[in-house]
Design an enzyme around this catalytic site. Structure first.
Site, PDB file in Angstrom:
ATOM      1  CB  VAL A 104      42.148  47.326  41.896  1.00  0.00           C
ATOM      2  CG1 VAL A 104      43.212  45.930  43.031  1.00  0.00           C
ATOM      3  CG2 VAL A 104      42.947  47.952  40.985  1.00  0.00           C
ATOM      4  CB  SER A 105      36.267  49.149  41.637  1.00  0.00           C
ATOM      5  OG  SER A 105      36.235  48.100  42.378  1.00  0.00           O
ATOM      6  CB  THR A 106      39.424  53.202  41.015  1.00  0.00           C
ATOM      7  OG1 THR A 106      40.560  53.238  42.278  1.00  0.00           O
ATOM      8  CG2 THR A 106      37.651  53.325  41.330  1.00  0.00           C
ATOM      9  CD  GLN A 125      39.291  50.563  45.098  1.00  0.00           C
ATOM     10  OE1 GLN A 125      39.419  49.323  44.272  1.00  0.00           O
ATOM     11  NE2 GLN A 125      38.458  50.370  45.601  1.00  0.00           N
ATOM     12  CD  GLN A 141      38.287  48.187  32.825  1.00  0.00           C
ATOM     13  OE1 GLN A 141      39.306  47.144  32.690  1.00  0.00           O
ATOM     14  NE2 GLN A 141      36.956  47.274  32.795  1.00  0.00           N
TER      15      GLN A 141
END
Length: 200
Positions: A8-10, A13, A37
Site C-alpha cells: 500500500v502506498s501510505t 491506506q 510505501q
C-alpha cells in the site's frame, strides 16, 4: 514454496483487500510480505527480504501489477530478475494472463511479455496522471486564494513600531528583526506580507 507480496502506498491506506486475497490462497503468514510505501522504486525492505528468500520454482502471488510497482522500466526489470534469473513463477490475481505457470512455450511467454509491458505502461501512466491532477488541483486552489502550509504566527506587539522605524531608516533591518525576536529573512518576509495587506 508459495509467497504473497502486498503493497500500500501510505500507512493510512488499507491493505485488507490484498490480505483477504492472499489468505484465500492459504499462503502461510510467514510467507506474506507487506510494504507500506510508494511504488516509485523497489527500495522497499519487505520486498528486498522476500526476493532474498525466493528460490527456483517458488510461486509469488501479487494482487495487481501496480502493487508490484509503478515505474514501467523497473517493473519489467524486476519481472525479468524474478522469472529468468531466479526461476520464480509469478501470478497476478487481477490479470490471469500474467501467470508464468501457463504457456511456458514461446507463444505463451511472448503473450505474457506483451501483456506485462502494456500493464506496466498503464501503471506508470496513471502515476503521471495522478501527479498532474494533483499539480492542477493545487494551482486551482491557490488561484482561489487557498493557502497551503501552516498559518503564519501572529506578529509580535513590537513589530509595527520596529517596521515603521526600519522603513523610515531610523534602524537597520537586523536591529528591527532582533527587536521582534525574528530572523532577518523572516522579518523581511513578514514585511512583504504586511505591505501587501496594507495595499488591499
Amino acid at each position: 514454496m508459495i509467497y504473497g507480496y502486498i503493497r500500500v502506498s501510505t500507512r493510512e491506506q488499507n491493505e485488507d483487500r490484498q490480505l483477504i486475497a492472499m489468505r484465500e490462497l492459504s499462503i502461510a503468514e510467514g510467507n506474506l510480505f507487506m510494504d507500506k510505501q510508494s511504488g516509485k522504486d523497489f527500495e522497499r525492505p519487505q520486498y528486498r527480504q522476500m526476493v532474498r528468500r525466493l528460490k527456483k520454482d517458488d510461486l509469488l502471488y501479487i494482487k495487481s501489477i501496480d502493487r508490484l510497482g509503478r515505474n514501467y522500466g523497473e517493473i519489467l526489470e524486476q519481472w525479468r530478475i524474478l522469472t529468468r534469473e531466479k526461476g520464480v513463477d509469478i501470478a497476478v490475481l487481477d490479470m490471469p494472463l500474467l501467470d508464468t505457470r501457463r504457456g511456458k512455450d514461446l507463444m505463451g511467454t511472448f503473450l505474457s511479455d506483451i501483456v506485462l509491458q502494456v500493464l506496466s505502461f498503464v501503471a506508470e501512466n496513471e502515476r503521471a496522471n495522478i501527479r498532474q491532477r494533483q499539480a492542477e488541483g493545487i494551482a486551482a486552489a491557490k488561484a482561489r486564494g487557498v493557502r497551503f502550509g501552516r498559518p503564519p504566527r501572529p506578529l509580535p506587539d513590537s513589530y509595527h513600531s520596529a517596521y515603521r522605524r526600519w522603513k523610515a531608516g531610523a534602524i537597520t533591518g537586523t536591529a528591527a528583526a532582533r527587536e521582534c525576536g525574528m530572523a532577518l529573512a523572516t522579518f523581511r518576509y513578514r514585511a512583504e506580507l504586511y505591505e501587501a495587506a496594507e495595499r488591499t
